[in-house]
Every structure is written in structure tokens, then in C-alpha cells.
Design a protein around this motif. Structure first.
Motif, PDB file in Angstrom:
ATOM      1  N   LYS A 256       5.233 -11.213  11.703  1.00 14.30           N
ATOM      2  CA  LYS A 256       5.217  -9.832  11.212  1.00 14.30           C
ATOM      3  C   LYS A 256       6.347  -9.075  11.882  1.00 14.30           C
ATOM      4  O   LYS A 256       6.380  -8.946  13.113  1.00 14.30           O
TER       5      LYS A 256
ATOM      6  N   TYR B  90       8.614  -5.508  12.170  1.00  8.40           N
ATOM      7  CA  TYR B  90       8.785  -4.085  11.888  1.00  8.40           C
ATOM      8  C   TYR B  90      10.251  -3.773  12.131  1.00  8.40           C
ATOM      9  O   TYR B  90      10.657  -3.648  13.281  1.00  8.40           O
ATOM     10  N   PHE B  91      11.023  -3.756  11.078  1.00  4.74           N
ATOM     11  CA  PHE B  91      12.474  -3.624  11.182  1.00  4.74           C
ATOM     12  C   PHE B  91      12.996  -4.742  12.099  1.00  4.74           C
ATOM     13  O   PHE B  91      12.763  -5.899  11.810  1.00  4.74           O
TER      14      PHE B  91
ATOM     15  N   LYS C   4      -5.164  -7.569  12.467  1.00  3.11           N
ATOM     16  CA  LYS C   4      -5.028  -6.790  11.224  1.00  3.11           C
ATOM     17  C   LYS C   4      -4.451  -7.655  10.101  1.00  3.11           C
ATOM     18  O   LYS C   4      -4.788  -7.458   8.935  1.00  3.11           O
TER      19      LYS C   4
ATOM     20  N   LEU D  22      -5.282  -6.012   6.413  1.00  3.59           N
ATOM     21  CA  LEU D  22      -4.820  -4.618   6.464  1.00  3.59           C
ATOM     22  C   LEU D  22      -3.309  -4.542   6.683  1.00  3.59           C
ATOM     23  O   LEU D  22      -2.657  -3.622   6.208  1.00  3.59           O
ATOM     24  N   VAL D  23      -2.799  -5.500   7.438  1.00  6.16           N
ATOM     25  CA  VAL D  23      -1.340  -5.580   7.647  1.00  6.16           C
ATOM     26  C   VAL D  23      -0.846  -6.839   6.939  1.00  6.16           C
ATOM     27  O   VAL D  23      -1.501  -7.877   6.976  1.00  6.16           O
ATOM     28  N   LYS D  24       0.284  -6.708   6.249  1.00  8.04           N
ATOM     29  CA  LYS D  24       0.784  -7.833   5.452  1.00  8.04           C
ATOM     30  C   LYS D  24       1.822  -8.627   6.245  1.00  8.04           C
ATOM     31  O   LYS D  24       2.670  -8.036   6.918  1.00  8.04           O
TER      32      LYS D  24
ATOM     33  N   TRP E  58      -7.508 -10.430  -1.191  1.00  6.71           N
ATOM     34  CA  TRP E  58      -8.591  -9.450  -1.071  1.00  6.71           C
ATOM     35  C   TRP E  58      -9.977 -10.111  -1.101  1.00  6.71           C
ATOM     36  O   TRP E  58     -10.935  -9.569  -0.527  1.00  6.71           O
TER      37      TRP E  58
ATOM     38  N   ARG F 242     -11.870 -10.790   2.162  1.00  7.08           N
ATOM     39  CA  ARG F 242     -12.512  -9.686   2.893  1.00  7.08           C
ATOM     40  C   ARG F 242     -14.036  -9.690   2.714  1.00  7.08           C
ATOM     41  O   ARG F 242     -14.745  -8.987   3.408  1.00  7.08           O
TER      42      ARG F 242
ATOM     43  N   TYR G 287     -13.796  -6.955  10.074  1.00  8.12           N
ATOM     44  CA  TYR G 287     -12.842  -6.497  11.082  1.00  8.12           C
ATOM     45  C   TYR G 287     -13.265  -5.141  11.633  1.00  8.12           C
ATOM     46  O   TYR G 287     -13.593  -4.229  10.875  1.00  8.12           O
TER      47      TYR G 287
ATOM     48  N   PRO H 205     -11.690  -2.316  14.048  1.00  5.28           N
ATOM     49  CA  PRO H 205     -10.546  -1.877  14.855  1.00  5.28           C
ATOM     50  C   PRO H 205     -10.987  -1.120  16.100  1.00  5.28           C
ATOM     51  O   PRO H 205     -12.141  -0.677  16.178  1.00  5.28           O
TER      52      PRO H 205
END
Lengths: 231, 264
Positions: A10, A12-13, A46, A51-53, A68, A71, A76, A78
Motif C-alpha cells: 500500500k 501513499y504517494f 484496514k 476499507l483501504v485498497k 465486498w 465483509r 473489523y 478500528p
């Protein structure tokens, strides 16, 4: 249930929160997901909850790609408060009952009764400790095949933590898996049978707690210090 | 999807109650003022009709704001961790906006026009020489100039088209900005700019196809209020179809991004 992650990443930038994780979670185990802040524990949870791809890699649930539908079997919780602010504790039960086939409302009410929480209490008026208890009760009242608890003991006093830890173990369904992340490494020692250590988004080590104890005469806390105090 | 709709409604129930309460208060004010002054009561009934339009816009705005909160706040976990596909979540949200917005809008307008009827019949009886009589008669004549049922159906189609199109474009703008700029500064601003750009683009193309901008108008002419309803509705069909097509494309793109790209 068997969850397999291969090359899971994963980004993030420019930053990789989870980096090339290969992991297999099988039914009947309680896993401790350990690591310092920013090691990627919450992001990994996540991703597993959908929830997080993921950016790269694959996740399969019993051989099928995670989507989906998974789920229905994955619960989960948090670390942050996430219930709608209008809700009472009884509304949380109604919501879970409406959306999750595996939710047992009677079981939820039994659990919160044991924790001395009234169904009529407003969620927004609960202390952080009480809210954590409601979150755990909602998660454990589901008969999920995979339960993910992210820092479940945050805000809970020492005595309540012991009670909750026993309750979590006692309420686990046969064949289901539980993944707990926590900073309170010592307190997980008596609960978990597998430990996954994360460092800089990668799996630094994964070991059987009993084997660690017998073969290396080390606790999880010892192993934690060994991994994270390395220069 | 019904479960999503149920909780969308529950989350907003106080706002909806406030809108209904305002409708009741204005109607009571109308009934009281009607006993003293037809001018004030006529004003009240026009306010009711305009408030209907305002209520519809508030319901749309709230629906878009709530989707943004779901994407950006922790309470969004409640929605997105449920075993419901993204397209059903979006469709549930849009359906609630459509049902509540249309119901409130029609409710306000129904009361407004019913009140105008009440004033018209009362004035004919009590004060037939009043200058308001021909103005109100002209307004009602323009409303009933064609087939009233068809006019109402056209009105409903226009509301559904407008609401769906605005909400789908706003959802797409929010979803794109959430998937590309996750947690970055200016995410909300970008989604607003993106929405405006999409909106202007669709309106521009739509206006090139055919013009529905003057389909509904309320003019204050020398003979009083004149309501024009859908005089060129049939010619505007191509624009309506185009806008609904854009709504469908925006909906599909939002559902795909939610399922594959957006981190909650």
C-alpha cells in the motif's frame, strides 16, 4: 477460513505503508500484530477489512479474491471511535443486526451487561474505556471467521483489560481467527498463539509463541525488544 | 439497499422533521394572515412554493455533504465495512435524496397552490374588485392551461432528472478527489472545483443539444404572475436523456472508484 496475502503493498504517494507483505492467516489461531507506531499494522488490518485498497499484490479469502462479499465473514474494529453520534448502545446492536447475518443480538446484550453498560446509554456520552468495551462486544457478538481488533485495549484500565482479554478468548468461535494489534505486548502474551512483527511496512518476523518460548526461552516482549532495538 | 436507505433516513430524520415543522409553521401563518389580509396571505402562499424549491436544494446539499462525511470521517467505517456493494450504497443514498426531496417539494408546492385557491375563492366572495383577483386568476390559468396531470408528471421527471444529475456529479467529484488526494490538504476544495467543472461542462453540452432552461418560469408581467410550465418540454427530451446518461456514467465511475480505489 484462510487468508493469503502475496506481495501486498500500500503506497501513499512516495511512502509505502505496507511493503511486499506475504502473510497467511489460518483458522483457529489468535495472532498478535506487533510493531511500533507507523510500522503498518493498522493499514494492513484496514486492507484486510476492505476499507483501504491495496496498491499492489493480492489477497485471497479461501482462494477467492477479497471483495465486498468477504465483509460478511470479516469483522473489523478500528481503534478510533466510529459509531454514528446519534446512536445509543441499543442502536449499535440494531445496526449490526441489520447488516451482519452472523451478529447475535442476545450475545451482545449479555456482553455489555457483563461490562455494566446500559443499552440506553448514548454512544457519544461514553468514556473512551466504555466505548472500547462496546466496540469489542459488537465485534465478538459476530460469529465472524476473521476478527480484526486494532488496539482494542486503548483507554481501558488494567483490571478491565484482563476481563476483556478473557472475554475475547472465551467468545471466539471454533475455527475462527483473531488478529489483535496492541502496544501492550506483555498483556498479549497469555492470549495469542502466533506473533507477527511488522517493521517499516514489512513483516520482520512471524513466529509461534509456544515454540519461541520452548526453543529460544523468549517471551514475545523479549522478541519485540530484540527486533526493534536493532540498530 | 433498503437497509442503507433506512439508516440514511434515520441519520437525517431531525433535519427532515425541521423542514416539515417549517412547512406547518408557514401554513399556520398563512391561515392566520388570511383572516386579516389577502395580500399577506398571498405572499405566504408564494413563500411556501419558493420554500419548496429551497427545501429541495437543502436536501440535495445535505445528501452530498453526508457522502463527503462518510468518505472523510471515521463514522464512514460504519457504512463501508458492511457487506453491501458500493453501487447499492450509492443508489440507496440517491434514492433517499430523491424520495425525501420530491416529497417535501411536492408537499410545499401542494400547500402553496391549495392556499392560492383558497385565497382566490375567498376574494371572489369577499372582495371581487381587488386588484389581486385577476393576478391570481392569471397564475392559476397558466398552471391549468394544459393537462394538469401531464404537467405534474413532467415536473416530477424534471425534479428527478435535476436531483439525480446534481447528486451523481457531486458524488463523482468527491470520489475522485478522495481517491487521488487521500488526506491531503485542499481535498474538499478540489472536489468543489471538480464538481463545478463537470457541471458547467454537462450544462454547456446539454444546452447545445436543446434548451430546457426556460421550461419552468415564474414571471411578474403587467398582468400579474405568469407561470410557464414546460412549453418546450418535448424538444428538451434530448437534453434530459443526455443529462441522465451523464448521471449514469458518473454513478458507475463513483461505484467503481469506491470499490477499487478509495480508502476510507
Amino acid at each position: 477460513m484462510k487468508i493469503e496475502c502475496e506481495g501486498l503493498t500500500k503506497s501513499y504517494f512516495a511512502k509505502r505503508a505496507v511493503d511486499q507483505v506475504n502473510l497467511e492467516l489460518t483458522g483457529g489461531h489468535i495472532y498478535a500484530l506487533l510493531g511500533p507506531n507507523g510500522s503498518g499494522k493498522s493499514t494492513l488490518m484496514k486492507i484486510l477489512s476492505g476499507l483501504v485498497k491495496k496498491s499492489e499484490g493480492s489477497i485471497s479469502v479461501d482462494g477467492k479474491q477479497l471483495d465486498w462479499r468477504a465483509r460478511e465473514d470479516i469483522s473489523y474494529t478500528p481503534t478510533e471511535p466510529f459509531f454514528y453520534s446519534y446512536m445509543k448502545v441499543s442502536d449499535v446492536a440494531a445496526y449490526y443486526d441489520d447488516f451482519f447475518k452472523d451478529f447475535d443480538r442476545a450475545r451482545f446484550y449479555d456482553l455489555i451487561k457483563d461490562m455494566e453498560i446500559s443499552p440506553d446509554m448514548k454512544v457519544r456520552s461514553l468514556s473512551s474505556g466504555m466505548l472500547a468495551k462496546v466496540k469489542i462486544a459488537a465485534a465478538m457478538a459476530r460469529r465472524s471467521k476473521l476478527i480484526l481488533l486494532d488496539e482494542p485495549f486503548n483507554g481501558i484500565d488494567l483490571l478491565s483489560r484482563d476481563v476483556l482479554a478473557k472475554m475475547i478468548i472465551g467468545e471466539m468461535s471454533e475455527g475462527s481467527s483473531l488478529v489483535i494489534s496492541s502496544h501492550m505486548v506483555e498483556e498479549l502474551e497469555s492470549i495469542v498463539d502466533m506473533a507477527v512483527f511488522m517493521k517499516n511496512g514489512r513483516i520482520a518476523e512471524m513466529c509461534d509463541v509456544e515454540t519461541l518460548r520452548i526453543n529460544e526461552n523468549k517471551s514475545i516482549a523479549d522478541k519485540y525488544r530484540e527486533i526493534y532495538s536493532e540498530v | 439497499m433498503a437497509r442503507i436507505m433506512k439508516y440514511e433516513f434515520i441519520k437525517n430524520r431531525f433535519r427532515y422533521l425541521v423542514m416539515i415543522a417549517i412547512m406547518i409553521i408557514v401554513e399556520i401563518a398563512f391561515l392566520i394572515s388570511n383572516a386579516f389580509s389577502y395580500r399577506i396571505s398571498t405572499g405566504m402562499s408564494v413563500i411556501l412554493i419558493l420554500a419548496g424549491l429551497g427545501t429541495l436544494l437543502i436536501v440535495i446539499f445535505e445528501g452530498i455533504a453526508m457522502y463527503n462525511r462518510d468518505l472523510r470521517e471515521k463514522s464512514g467505517y460504519m457504512l463501508f465495512m458492511t457487506p453491501i456493494p458500493s453501487w447499492q450504497i450509492l443508489l440507496g443514498k440517491i434514492t433517499v435524496i430523491l424520495i425525501v426531496g420530491s416529497t417535501l417539494f411536492i408537499g410545499y408546492c401542494f400547500l402553496g397552490f391549495a392556499d392560492i385557491h383558497l385565497i382566490a375563492s375567498a376574494m371572489k366572495r369577499d372582495d371581487p374588485t381587488s386588484s389581486l383577483v385577476p393576478a391570481i386568476a392569471k397564475l392559476l390559468d397558466s398552471l391549468y392551461s394544459g393537462d394538469t396531470v401531464i404537467t405534474l408528471i413532467k415536473l416530477l421527471i424534471c425534479i428527478i432528472c435535476l436531483v439525480t444529475y446534481l447528486v451523481c456529479l457531486a458524488y463523482l467529484a468527491s470520489t475522485i478527489s478522495a481517491s487521488v488526494l487521500r488526506g491531503k490538504k485542499g481535498e474538499k476544495l478540489i472536489s468543489i472545483v471538480l464538481f463545478l467543472a463537470l457541471f458547467i461542462l454537462v450544462v454547456y453540452i446539454s444546452s447545445k443539444i436543446s434548451n430546457i432552461s426556460d421550461a419552468v418560469s415564474l414571471d411578474m408581467g403587467t398582468n400579474g404572475l405568469e407561470l410557464k410550465l414546460f412549453e418546450n418540454f418535448n424538444e428538451a427530451g434530448a437534453s434530459i436523456i443526455f443529462e441522465l446518461g451523464c448521471s449514469a456514467a458518473a454513478f458507475a465511475a463513483s461505484a467503481y472508484l469506491l470499490e477499487k480505489k478509495v480508502d476510507v
